[in-house]
Structure formats: C-alpha cells, structure tokens
Design a protein around this motif. Structure first.
Motif, PDB file in Angstrom:
ATOM      1  N   THR A   1      -1.323 -13.373   8.382  1.00 39.08           N
ATOM      2  CA  THR A   1      -2.179 -13.024   9.513  1.00 39.08           C
ATOM      3  C   THR A   1      -3.175 -11.953   9.083  1.00 39.08           C
ATOM      4  OG1 THR A   1      -0.748 -11.235  10.263  1.00 39.08           O
ATOM      5  CG2 THR A   1      -0.277 -13.460  11.134  1.00 39.08           C
ATOM      6  N   GLU A   2      -4.192 -11.739   9.874  1.00 41.57           N
ATOM      7  CA  GLU A   2      -5.158 -10.685   9.562  1.00 41.57           C
ATOM      8  C   GLU A   2      -4.464  -9.329   9.465  1.00 41.57           C
ATOM      9  OE1 GLU A   2      -8.831 -10.578  11.777  1.00 41.57           O
ATOM     10  OE2 GLU A   2      -8.823 -12.762  11.960  1.00 41.57           O
ATOM     11  N   ALA A   3      -3.490  -9.083  10.337  1.00 39.54           N
ATOM     12  CA  ALA A   3      -2.751  -7.818  10.305  1.00 39.54           C
ATOM     13  C   ALA A   3      -1.955  -7.686   9.006  1.00 39.54           C
ATOM     14  CB  ALA A   3      -1.827  -7.714  11.519  1.00 39.54           C
ATOM     15  N   GLU A   4      -1.356  -8.786   8.550  1.00 36.00           N
ATOM     16  CA  GLU A   4      -0.584  -8.744   7.301  1.00 36.00           C
ATOM     17  C   GLU A   4      -1.496  -8.500   6.103  1.00 36.00           C
ATOM     18  OE1 GLU A   4       3.107 -11.669   8.543  1.00 36.00           O
ATOM     19  OE2 GLU A   4       1.229 -12.579   7.871  1.00 36.00           O
ATOM     20  N   VAL A   5      -2.654  -9.159   6.084  1.00 42.06           N
ATOM     21  CA  VAL A   5      -3.613  -8.948   4.999  1.00 42.06           C
ATOM     22  C   VAL A   5      -4.071  -7.490   4.991  1.00 42.06           C
ATOM     23  CG1 VAL A   5      -5.914  -9.528   4.127  1.00 42.06           C
ATOM     24  CG2 VAL A   5      -4.374 -11.352   4.908  1.00 42.06           C
ATOM     25  N   LYS A   6      -4.370  -6.949   6.163  1.00 43.00           N
ATOM     26  CA  LYS A   6      -4.801  -5.555   6.259  1.00 43.00           C
ATOM     27  C   LYS A   6      -3.714  -4.620   5.726  1.00 43.00           C
ATOM     28  CE  LYS A   6      -6.575  -2.064   9.370  1.00 43.00           C
ATOM     29  NZ  LYS A   6      -6.672  -1.574  10.716  1.00 43.00           N
ATOM     30  N   GLU A   7      -2.461  -4.889   6.086  1.00 41.31           N
ATOM     31  CA  GLU A   7      -1.348  -4.072   5.604  1.00 41.31           C
ATOM     32  C   GLU A   7      -1.237  -4.152   4.080  1.00 41.31           C
ATOM     33  OE1 GLU A   7       1.964  -1.464   5.924  1.00 41.31           O
ATOM     34  OE2 GLU A   7       0.445  -2.006   7.396  1.00 41.31           O
ATOM     35  N   CYS A   8      -1.382  -5.349   3.520  1.00 42.90           N
ATOM     36  CA  CYS A   8      -1.357  -5.509   2.062  1.00 42.90           C
ATOM     37  C   CYS A   8      -2.460  -4.674   1.423  1.00 42.90           C
ATOM     38  CB  CYS A   8      -1.525  -6.974   1.671  1.00 42.90           C
ATOM     39  SG  CYS A   8      -0.119  -8.028   2.053  1.00 42.90           S
ATOM     40  N   GLN A   9      -3.647  -4.701   2.028  1.00 39.36           N
ATOM     41  CA  GLN A   9      -4.771  -3.945   1.490  1.00 39.36           C
ATOM     42  C   GLN A   9      -4.515  -2.441   1.588  1.00 39.36           C
ATOM     43  OE1 GLN A   9      -7.726  -5.982   3.875  1.00 39.36           O
ATOM     44  NE2 GLN A   9      -8.513  -7.036   2.066  1.00 39.36           N
ATOM     45  N   GLU A  10      -3.879  -2.003   2.668  1.00 34.55           N
ATOM     46  CA  GLU A  10      -3.582  -0.581   2.832  1.00 34.55           C
ATOM     47  C   GLU A  10      -2.535  -0.119   1.818  1.00 34.55           C
ATOM     48  OE1 GLU A  10      -2.551  -0.027   6.950  1.00 34.55           O
ATOM     49  OE2 GLU A  10      -4.610  -0.366   7.615  1.00 34.55           O
ATOM     50  N   VAL A  11      -1.544  -0.951   1.557  1.00 35.54           N
ATOM     51  CA  VAL A  11      -0.513  -0.607   0.578  1.00 35.54           C
ATOM     52  C   VAL A  11      -1.101  -0.628  -0.832  1.00 35.54           C
ATOM     53  CG1 VAL A  11       1.660  -1.389  -0.464  1.00 35.54           C
ATOM     54  CG2 VAL A  11       1.388  -1.385   2.025  1.00 35.54           C
ATOM     55  N   GLY A  12      -1.977  -1.608  -1.097  1.00 33.30           N
ATOM     56  CA  GLY A  12      -2.608  -1.703  -2.412  1.00 33.30           C
ATOM     57  C   GLY A  12      -1.655  -2.188  -3.477  1.00 33.30           C
TER      58      GLY A  12
ATOM     59  N   ILE B   1      -2.193  -1.418  -7.800  1.00 39.37           N
ATOM     60  CA  ILE B   1      -2.238  -0.387  -8.830  1.00 39.37           C
ATOM     61  C   ILE B   1      -3.488   0.467  -8.625  1.00 39.37           C
ATOM     62  CG2 ILE B   1      -0.899  -1.725 -10.503  1.00 39.37           C
ATOM     63  CD1 ILE B   1      -3.526  -2.428 -11.898  1.00 39.37           C
ATOM     64  N   PRO B   2      -3.437   1.729  -9.020  1.00 38.92           N
ATOM     65  CA  PRO B   2      -4.592   2.612  -8.823  1.00 38.92           C
ATOM     66  C   PRO B   2      -5.869   2.024  -9.432  1.00 38.92           C
ATOM     67  CG  PRO B   2      -2.694   3.874  -9.537  1.00 38.92           C
ATOM     68  CD  PRO B   2      -2.323   2.427  -9.644  1.00 38.92           C
ATOM     69  N   GLY B   3      -6.936   2.080  -8.658  1.00 34.69           N
ATOM     70  CA  GLY B   3      -8.230   1.615  -9.132  1.00 34.69           C
ATOM     71  C   GLY B   3      -8.472   0.131  -8.987  1.00 34.69           C
ATOM     72  N   HIS B   4      -7.461  -0.633  -8.578  1.00 32.97           N
ATOM     73  CA  HIS B   4      -7.616  -2.084  -8.425  1.00 32.97           C
ATOM     74  C   HIS B   4      -8.120  -2.370  -7.018  1.00 32.97           C
ATOM     75  CE1 HIS B   4      -6.610  -6.378  -8.309  1.00 32.97           C
ATOM     76  NE2 HIS B   4      -6.653  -6.309  -9.630  1.00 32.97           N
ATOM     77  N   SER B   5      -9.100  -3.244  -6.912  1.00 31.90           N
ATOM     78  CA  SER B   5      -9.667  -3.598  -5.617  1.00 31.90           C
ATOM     79  C   SER B   5      -8.603  -4.199  -4.701  1.00 31.90           C
ATOM     80  CB  SER B   5     -10.796  -4.617  -5.798  1.00 31.90           C
ATOM     81  OG  SER B   5     -11.229  -5.094  -4.544  1.00 31.90           O
TER      82      SER B   5
END
Length: 80
Positions: free
Chosen positions: A37-48, A50-54
């Motif tokens: 879901t959009e919420a799950e994708v957003k959460e994945c993006q917030e968690v990230g 590795i440092p510096g990876h988009s």
C-alpha cells in the motif's frame, strides 16, 4: 529462461494467487504477490536501507507484500 513453478498460497481463491517461480538458469525468483500500500511504501522509505542510498522506488521496481506462508516456498541457496 527456464521457469519452474515453486509454490502458491495453499487453498488460494481463483482470483488471488500469490505465486513463486524459480528461473533455473539464473536462480532468480519471480514473485506474484500483493502490491504494498502507499502507507507501506512510505514506511519502507522512512526506514530506509543503507546510509546514502536513495529511498525512491524506480519505475522498473516495486515493493510487494509477501505473505508469511509463502516463505516456505523460497528455495535455499545451494550452499545450505
């Protein structure tokens, strides 16, 4: 490409069928499953990751939700 069917959710209805195939030439998995879901994708993006990876998801990629029951069908590497 030489695909082999690996597994489908047991007792899956005809209209929903998370499925896993194995490319026997490369060892890659092809997975059909639920779109995140959009919420799950957003959460994945917030968690990230590795440092510096988009955290952007490129157009040629997607995030899927793989039901826990499907883990039994993921092949183990040959070294195990």
């Amino acid at each position: 490409m030489a695909l082999r069917f690996v597994g489908i959710i047991p007792n899956t209805p005809d209209t929903e069928s998370p499925t896993i195939w194995l490319d026997e030439e490369t060892g890659d998995l092809l997975i059909q499953s639920y779109k995140a879901t959009e919420a799950e994708v957003k959460e994945c993006q917030e968690v990230g990751s590795i440092p510096g990876h988009s955290t952007a998801v490129p157009d040629h990629e997607t995030i899927i939700r793989l039901p826990k029951i499907m883990l039994q069908f993921i092949p183990k590497p040959d070294s195990e």
